[in-house]
Design an enzyme around this catalytic site. Structure first.
Site, PDB file in Angstrom:
ATOM      1  N   SER A   1       0.834  -1.205   0.000  1.00  0.00           N
ATOM      2  CA  SER A   1       0.000   0.000   0.000  1.00  0.00           C
ATOM      3  C   SER A   1       0.864   1.248   0.000  1.00  0.00           C
ATOM      4  CB  SER A   1      -0.899   0.026   1.233  1.00  0.00           C
ATOM      5  OG  SER A   1      -1.422   1.340   1.376  1.00  0.00           O
TER       6      SER A   1
ATOM      7  N   HIS B   1      -0.948  -1.228  -4.391  1.00  0.00           N
ATOM      8  CA  HIS B   1      -2.264  -0.859  -3.845  1.00  0.00           C
ATOM      9  C   HIS B   1      -2.328   0.657  -3.648  1.00  0.00           C
ATOM     10  CE1 HIS B   1      -5.878  -1.979  -1.451  1.00  0.00           C
ATOM     11  NE2 HIS B   1      -5.533  -1.009  -0.619  1.00  0.00           N
TER      12      HIS B   1
ATOM     13  N   ASP C   1      -4.450   3.614  -2.153  1.00  0.00           N
ATOM     14  CA  ASP C   1      -5.525   3.948  -1.215  1.00  0.00           C
ATOM     15  C   ASP C   1      -6.029   5.358  -1.491  1.00  0.00           C
ATOM     16  OD1 ASP C   1      -5.934   1.671   0.513  1.00  0.00           O
ATOM     17  OD2 ASP C   1      -3.884   1.995   1.212  1.00  0.00           O
TER      18      ASP C   1
ATOM     19  N   MET D   1      -8.468   8.264  -0.844  1.00  0.00           N
ATOM     20  CA  MET D   1      -9.313   8.730   0.268  1.00  0.00           C
ATOM     21  C   MET D   1      -9.755  10.163   0.017  1.00  0.00           C
ATOM     22  SD  MET D   1      -7.186   7.282   3.514  1.00  0.00           S
ATOM     23  CE  MET D   1      -6.529   5.628   3.573  1.00  0.00           C
TER      24      MET D   1
ATOM     25  N   HIS E   1      -8.052   1.081  -4.566  1.00  0.00           N
ATOM     26  CA  HIS E   1      -9.034   0.934  -3.478  1.00  0.00           C
ATOM     27  C   HIS E   1      -9.668   2.302  -3.226  1.00  0.00           C
ATOM     28  CE1 HIS E   1      -9.546  -0.068   1.114  1.00  0.00           C
ATOM     29  NE2 HIS E   1     -10.703   0.053   0.497  1.00  0.00           N
TER      30      HIS E   1
ATOM     31  N   MET F   1     -11.767   4.644  -1.316  1.00  0.00           N
ATOM     32  CA  MET F   1     -12.447   4.946  -0.044  1.00  0.00           C
ATOM     33  C   MET F   1     -13.046   6.335  -0.191  1.00  0.00           C
ATOM     34  SD  MET F   1      -9.605   3.284   2.450  1.00  0.00           S
ATOM     35  CE  MET F   1      -8.404   3.352   1.148  1.00  0.00           C
TER      36      MET F   1
ATOM     37  N   MET G   1     -11.839  -5.693   4.791  1.00  0.00           N
ATOM     38  CA  MET G   1     -11.127  -4.700   5.600  1.00  0.00           C
ATOM     39  C   MET G   1     -10.948  -5.274   7.000  1.00  0.00           C
ATOM     40  SD  MET G   1     -10.325  -1.976   3.844  1.00  0.00           S
ATOM     41  CE  MET G   1      -9.548  -1.248   5.273  1.00  0.00           C
TER      42      MET G   1
ATOM     43  N   GLY H   1      -9.028   4.253   6.599  1.00  0.00           N
ATOM     44  CA  GLY H   1      -8.674   5.666   6.779  1.00  0.00           C
ATOM     45  C   GLY H   1      -7.212   5.906   7.079  1.00  0.00           C
TER      46      GLY H   1
ATOM     47  N   GLY I   1      -3.104   4.037   7.857  1.00  0.00           N
ATOM     48  CA  GLY I   1      -2.207   2.895   7.941  1.00  0.00           C
ATOM     49  C   GLY I   1      -1.793   2.671   9.390  1.00  0.00           C
TER      50      GLY I   1
ATOM     51  N   ASP J   1      -6.920  -6.339   3.947  1.00  0.00           N
ATOM     52  CA  ASP J   1      -6.294  -5.017   4.000  1.00  0.00           C
ATOM     53  C   ASP J   1      -6.413  -4.452   5.406  1.00  0.00           C
ATOM     54  OD1 ASP J   1      -5.282  -2.530   3.437  1.00  0.00           O
ATOM     55  OD2 ASP J   1      -6.912  -1.922   2.094  1.00  0.00           O
ATOM     56  N   GLY J   2      -5.252  -4.219   6.029  1.00  0.00           N
ATOM     57  CA  GLY J   2      -5.232  -3.583   7.343  1.00  0.00           C
ATOM     58  C   GLY J   2      -4.596  -4.460   8.398  1.00  0.00           C
ATOM     59  N   GLY J   3      -3.466  -3.996   8.930  1.00  0.00           N
ATOM     60  CA  GLY J   3      -2.813  -4.731  10.006  1.00  0.00           C
ATOM     61  C   GLY J   3      -2.191  -6.045   9.575  1.00  0.00           C
TER      62      GLY J   3
ATOM     63  N   GLY K   1       0.959  -2.075   4.168  1.00  0.00           N
ATOM     64  CA  GLY K   1       1.473  -0.708   4.121  1.00  0.00           C
ATOM     65  C   GLY K   1       2.664  -0.554   5.038  1.00  0.00           C
ATOM     66  N   SER K   2       2.392  -0.299   6.315  1.00  0.00           N
ATOM     67  CA  SER K   2       3.479   0.001   7.251  1.00  0.00           C
ATOM     68  C   SER K   2       4.457  -1.164   7.401  1.00  0.00           C
ATOM     69  CB  SER K   2       2.906   0.412   8.607  1.00  0.00           C
ATOM     70  OG  SER K   2       1.914  -0.494   9.025  1.00  0.00           O
TER      71      SER K   2
HETATM   72  C1  DX5 Z   1      -6.517   1.612   5.303  1.00  0.00           C
HETATM   73  C2  DX5 Z   1      -5.960   1.256   3.944  1.00  0.00           C
HETATM   74  C3  DX5 Z   1      -4.873   0.232   3.978  1.00  0.00           C
HETATM   75  C4  DX5 Z   1      -3.687   0.624   4.777  1.00  0.00           C
HETATM   76  C5  DX5 Z   1      -2.934  -0.591   5.199  1.00  0.00           C
HETATM   77  O1  DX5 Z   1      -7.560   2.483   5.142  1.00  0.00           O
HETATM   78  O2  DX5 Z   1      -6.982   0.766   3.114  1.00  0.00           O
HETATM   79  O3  DX5 Z   1      -4.495  -0.137   2.670  1.00  0.00           O
HETATM   80  O4  DX5 Z   1      -2.821   1.459   4.107  1.00  0.00           O
HETATM   81  O5  DX5 Z   1      -1.897  -0.174   6.013  1.00  0.00           O
HETATM   82  P1  DX5 Z   1      -1.261  -1.110   7.113  1.00  0.00           P
HETATM   83  O6  DX5 Z   1      -0.691  -2.301   6.399  1.00  0.00           O
HETATM   84  O7  DX5 Z   1      -0.227  -0.251   7.743  1.00  0.00           O
HETATM   85  O8  DX5 Z   1      -2.378  -1.496   8.049  1.00  0.00           O
HETATM   86 ZN    ZN Z   2      -6.468  -0.195   1.094  1.00  0.00          ZN
END
Ligand code: DX5
Ligand code: ZN
Length: 225
Positions: free
Chosen positions: A13, A38, A40, A42, A71, A73, A142, A147, A149, A180-182, A202-203
């Site tokens: 991401s 990916h 994101d 927003m 993606h 959002m 999700m 919103g 990372g 997606d997420g964590g 992402g992170s």
């Molecule tokens: C959250 C995003 C994710 C996010 C994932 O709203 O859709 O794609 O960037 O980041 P990590 O991997 O750090 O949870």
């Molecule tokens: Zn995402």
């Protein structure tokens, strides 16, 4: 676009990349052997954060051979689908919570030539996508509230992935499951075993360069012993 030998498609991401070096980051991902990226998107309305739009994606498209996994959002995604497809999105993922006429939105994405995907917020039941599964390329589960990372994986997401796997397998559907997420090195294998194919990171991905090594670490974390 195919999963690797471990069954994994890793989609880093860009939310966690260095935005001031976006083009270089994309090139580095491609050199590191990634095939997906990916985006994101927003809008500060559907989610509190604001990132980038189709203009940025279109500029980057010119210099990248990566599969653009977009993606959205955003509220009212129907208004923008054509712009994102024209910008070079290979896949457009809309949130079920943002679409009043979800079947129409999915059909429009397909008609415009991109792969259709639907994202579900953590609290949204799977039944929302059940009748659409035969026409979907992907369902995004999700595993955090969208919103930002760097959030923690919501544990009940694992059971939701397993239930979606059973639902897909019981229907005439080839839809893949994205999470997606964590997502981390520690939970990736469990997510694949639950039935996911595509993992967004992402992170956990961008905080540990070089990317080729990070990619290899995810692959080995997902490999069966
Ligand atoms: C959250 C995003 C994710 C996010 C994932 O709203 O859709 O794609 O960037 O980041 P990590 O991997 O750090 O949870
Ligand atoms: Zn995402």
């Amino acid at each position: 676009m195919q999963p690797d030998a471990t069954g994994l498609i890793l989609s880093p991401s860009l939310l966690s990349c260095d935005f001031s070096r976006l083009g270089e980051e994309l090139a580095a991902l491609e050199s590191a052997g990634l095939s997906w990226v990916h985006w994101d998107v927003m809008d500060g309305h559907f989610v509190p954060n604001i990132t980038f739009g189709p203009g940025v994606i279109a500029k980057c498209r010119k210099n990248s051979g990566l599969f653009f996994d977009v993606h959205l959002m955003i509220s009212s995604p129907d208004t923008y689908i054509k712009e994102f497809v024209d910008a070079g999105a290979d896949l457009v993922c809309v949130h079920a919570e943002a679409c009043t006429h979800l079947e129409r939105t999915v059909s429009e994405i397909t008609r415009m030539g991109a792969k259709p995907a639907v994202a579900l917020n953590p609290h949204t039941p799977l039944a929302v996508v059940e009748y659409l599964l035969p026409q979907l390329f992907m369902v995004l589960i999700m595993s955090v509230n969208p919103g930002f990372g760097g959030q923690r994986f919501i544990p009940f997401s694992l059971g939701k992935i397993r239930a979606l796997r059973r639902m897909i397998d019981g229907l005439d559907s080839k839809a893949i499951i994205q999470v997606d997420g964590g997502v981390t090195l520690e939970n990736s294998r469990e997510l694949l075993e639950a039935g996911a194919t595509a993992l967004v990171s992402g992170s956990a991905f961008f905080s540990n360069p070089p990317y080729a090594e990070r990619h290899a670490a995810f692959k080995s974390a997902c490999a069966r012993n």
